[in-house]
Design a protein around this motif. Structure first.
Motif, PDB file in Angstrom:
ATOM      1  N   ILE A  55     -34.706  -5.171 -35.546  1.00  0.00           N
ATOM      2  CA  ILE A  55     -33.373  -4.800 -35.068  1.00  0.00           C
ATOM      3  C   ILE A  55     -32.527  -4.379 -36.258  1.00  0.00           C
ATOM      4  CG2 ILE A  55     -31.302  -5.561 -33.853  1.00  0.00           C
ATOM      5  CD1 ILE A  55     -33.023  -7.828 -32.671  1.00  0.00           C
ATOM      6  N   ASN A  56     -32.004  -3.170 -36.212  1.00  0.00           N
ATOM      7  CA  ASN A  56     -31.130  -2.690 -37.279  1.00  0.00           C
ATOM      8  C   ASN A  56     -29.663  -2.957 -36.954  1.00  0.00           C
ATOM      9  OD1 ASN A  56     -32.796  -1.615 -39.389  1.00  0.00           O
ATOM     10  ND2 ASN A  56     -33.420  -0.013 -37.964  1.00  0.00           N
ATOM     11  N   HIS A  57     -28.863  -2.984 -38.012  1.00  0.00           N
ATOM     12  CA  HIS A  57     -27.422  -3.237 -37.905  1.00  0.00           C
ATOM     13  C   HIS A  57     -26.670  -1.965 -37.524  1.00  0.00           C
ATOM     14  CE1 HIS A  57     -23.360  -4.509 -38.941  1.00  0.00           C
ATOM     15  NE2 HIS A  57     -23.255  -3.382 -39.607  1.00  0.00           N
ATOM     16  N   SER A  58     -25.621  -2.143 -36.730  1.00  0.00           N
ATOM     17  CA  SER A  58     -24.663  -1.073 -36.459  1.00  0.00           C
ATOM     18  C   SER A  58     -23.302  -1.697 -36.220  1.00  0.00           C
ATOM     19  CB  SER A  58     -25.078  -0.276 -35.218  1.00  0.00           C
ATOM     20  OG  SER A  58     -24.054   0.658 -34.876  1.00  0.00           O
ATOM     21  N   ASN A  59     -22.254  -1.057 -36.736  1.00  0.00           N
ATOM     22  CA  ASN A  59     -20.896  -1.516 -36.437  1.00  0.00           C
ATOM     23  C   ASN A  59     -20.524  -1.211 -34.995  1.00  0.00           C
ATOM     24  OD1 ASN A  59     -20.354  -2.572 -39.009  1.00  0.00           O
ATOM     25  ND2 ASN A  59     -19.775  -0.555 -39.782  1.00  0.00           N
ATOM     26  N   ASP A  60     -21.273  -0.318 -34.354  1.00  0.00           N
ATOM     27  CA  ASP A  60     -21.082   0.032 -32.947  1.00  0.00           C
ATOM     28  C   ASP A  60     -22.337  -0.368 -32.174  1.00  0.00           C
ATOM     29  OD1 ASP A  60     -19.940   1.068 -30.637  1.00  0.00           O
ATOM     30  OD2 ASP A  60     -20.684   3.094 -31.018  1.00  0.00           O
ATOM     31  N   ALA A  61     -22.705  -1.638 -32.260  1.00  0.00           N
ATOM     32  CA  ALA A  61     -23.948  -2.158 -31.695  1.00  0.00           C
ATOM     33  C   ALA A  61     -23.994  -2.020 -30.170  1.00  0.00           C
ATOM     34  CB  ALA A  61     -24.108  -3.618 -32.082  1.00  0.00           C
ATOM     35  N   ASN A  62     -25.209  -1.809 -29.649  1.00  0.00           N
ATOM     36  CA  ASN A  62     -25.388  -1.741 -28.198  1.00  0.00           C
ATOM     37  C   ASN A  62     -26.028  -3.007 -27.635  1.00  0.00           C
ATOM     38  OD1 ASN A  62     -28.061  -1.361 -29.030  1.00  0.00           O
ATOM     39  ND2 ASN A  62     -28.052   0.823 -28.558  1.00  0.00           N
ATOM     40  N   CYS A  63     -26.321  -3.982 -28.521  1.00  0.00           N
ATOM     41  CA  CYS A  63     -26.883  -5.275 -28.116  1.00  0.00           C
ATOM     42  C   CYS A  63     -26.197  -6.389 -28.899  1.00  0.00           C
ATOM     43  CB  CYS A  63     -28.383  -5.327 -28.410  1.00  0.00           C
ATOM     44  SG  CYS A  63     -29.377  -4.166 -27.468  1.00  0.00           S
ATOM     45  N   VAL A  64     -26.418  -7.605 -28.449  1.00  0.00           N
ATOM     46  CA  VAL A  64     -25.868  -8.776 -29.127  1.00  0.00           C
ATOM     47  C   VAL A  64     -26.914  -9.881 -29.080  1.00  0.00           C
ATOM     48  CG1 VAL A  64     -24.764  -9.709 -27.043  1.00  0.00           C
ATOM     49  CG2 VAL A  64     -23.835 -10.274 -29.278  1.00  0.00           C
ATOM     50  N   LYS A  65     -26.908 -10.729 -30.118  1.00  0.00           N
ATOM     51  CA  LYS A  65     -27.752 -11.918 -30.097  1.00  0.00           C
ATOM     52  C   LYS A  65     -26.933 -13.039 -29.451  1.00  0.00           C
ATOM     53  CE  LYS A  65     -28.689 -12.398 -34.460  1.00  0.00           C
ATOM     54  NZ  LYS A  65     -28.017 -11.417 -35.272  1.00  0.00           N
ATOM     55  N   VAL A  66     -27.501 -13.681 -28.434  1.00  0.00           N
ATOM     56  CA  VAL A  66     -26.829 -14.779 -27.742  1.00  0.00           C
ATOM     57  C   VAL A  66     -27.612 -16.057 -28.011  1.00  0.00           C
ATOM     58  CG1 VAL A  66     -26.145 -15.691 -25.492  1.00  0.00           C
ATOM     59  CG2 VAL A  66     -25.905 -13.246 -25.973  1.00  0.00           C
ATOM     60  N   GLU A  67     -26.895 -17.105 -28.418  1.00  0.00           N
ATOM     61  CA  GLU A  67     -27.525 -18.378 -28.756  1.00  0.00           C
ATOM     62  C   GLU A  67     -27.765 -19.214 -27.505  1.00  0.00           C
ATOM     63  OE1 GLU A  67     -26.854 -22.104 -31.837  1.00  0.00           O
ATOM     64  OE2 GLU A  67     -25.359 -20.523 -31.713  1.00  0.00           O
ATOM     65  N   PHE A  68     -28.948 -19.818 -27.442  1.00  0.00           N
ATOM     66  CA  PHE A  68     -29.318 -20.737 -26.362  1.00  0.00           C
ATOM     67  C   PHE A  68     -29.757 -22.059 -26.978  1.00  0.00           C
ATOM     68  CE2 PHE A  68     -29.967 -16.565 -24.463  1.00  0.00           C
ATOM     69  CZ  PHE A  68     -29.455 -16.730 -23.188  1.00  0.00           C
ATOM     70  N   ASN A  69     -29.264 -23.158 -26.460  1.00  0.00           N
ATOM     71  CA  ASN A  69     -29.691 -24.513 -26.862  1.00  0.00           C
ATOM     72  C   ASN A  69     -29.565 -24.803 -28.351  1.00  0.00           C
ATOM     73  OD1 ASN A  69     -30.418 -25.077 -24.172  1.00  0.00           O
ATOM     74  ND2 ASN A  69     -32.427 -24.191 -24.494  1.00  0.00           N
ATOM     75  N   ASN A  70     -28.682 -24.133 -29.050  1.00  0.00           N
ATOM     76  CA  ASN A  70     -28.451 -24.341 -30.486  1.00  0.00           C
ATOM     77  C   ASN A  70     -29.681 -24.120 -31.353  1.00  0.00           C
ATOM     78  OD1 ASN A  70     -25.707 -25.079 -30.173  1.00  0.00           O
ATOM     79  ND2 ASN A  70     -26.356 -27.117 -29.520  1.00  0.00           N
ATOM     80  N   ASP A  71     -30.744 -23.505 -30.812  1.00  0.00           N
ATOM     81  CA  ASP A  71     -31.930 -23.331 -31.645  1.00  0.00           C
ATOM     82  C   ASP A  71     -32.697 -22.033 -31.401  1.00  0.00           C
ATOM     83  OD1 ASP A  71     -33.116 -23.851 -29.199  1.00  0.00           O
ATOM     84  OD2 ASP A  71     -34.398 -25.462 -29.949  1.00  0.00           O
ATOM     85  N   ARG A  72     -32.167 -21.173 -30.535  1.00  0.00           N
ATOM     86  CA  ARG A  72     -32.828 -19.882 -30.303  1.00  0.00           C
ATOM     87  C   ARG A  72     -31.808 -18.839 -29.892  1.00  0.00           C
ATOM     88  NH1 ARG A  72     -36.459 -22.709 -26.017  1.00  0.00           N
ATOM     89  NH2 ARG A  72     -36.337 -24.015 -27.802  1.00  0.00           N
ATOM     90  N   TRP A  73     -32.122 -17.591 -30.240  1.00  0.00           N
ATOM     91  CA  TRP A  73     -31.235 -16.481 -29.943  1.00  0.00           C
ATOM     92  C   TRP A  73     -32.023 -15.421 -29.184  1.00  0.00           C
ATOM     93  CZ3 TRP A  73     -31.103 -19.611 -34.020  1.00  0.00           C
ATOM     94  CH2 TRP A  73     -29.864 -20.131 -34.402  1.00  0.00           C
ATOM     95  N   HIS A  74     -31.383 -14.822 -28.203  1.00  0.00           N
ATOM     96  CA  HIS A  74     -32.000 -13.769 -27.401  1.00  0.00           C
ATOM     97  C   HIS A  74     -31.211 -12.486 -27.563  1.00  0.00           C
ATOM     98  CE1 HIS A  74     -34.798 -16.004 -24.535  1.00  0.00           C
ATOM     99  NE2 HIS A  74     -34.425 -16.882 -25.451  1.00  0.00           N
TER     100      HIS A  74
END
Length: 96
Positions: A55-74
């Motif tokens: 996953i590459n960085h963008s200041n105008d991102a089309n996705c986000v990482k969401v944290e689940f259970n304080n130990d994984r990101w989707h």
């Protein structure tokens, strides 16, 4: 028995105009789609999954990482993604 797949069927890895290799949509993907786990925390270390490794960085991102259970990101899409479009996030674990 299900086989392990490092990427969802809707994604592929190819050369990126941003940096190196990136994640690209093989087909249209709807807003709010959970594409799978990108990072996993074990004790105090954060590890990238194969999905998270491209996953590459963008200041105008089309996705986000969401944290689940304080130990994984989707990886979740913020808007509809077009076929051939690169998926990006605004980096939170790394300095750009």
């Amino acid at each position: 028995m299900p086989m392990y797949k490092p990427l969802p069927e809707s994604l592929t890895i190819k050369e990126s105009g941003i940096d190196g290799l990136g994640l690209f949509a093989k087909e249209g993907i709807g807003q709010g789609t959970n594409l799978g786990m990108t990072h996993l925390k074990i004790k105090d270390e954060i590890f990238r999954t194969p999905l998270g490794g491209f996953i590459n960085h963008s200041n105008d991102a089309n996705c986000v990482k969401v944290e689940f259970n304080n130990d994984r990101w989707h990886l979740i899409t913020l808007r509809n993604i077009k076929e051939g479009e690169e998926l990006t996030v605004s980096y939170t674990f790394y300095n750009v």
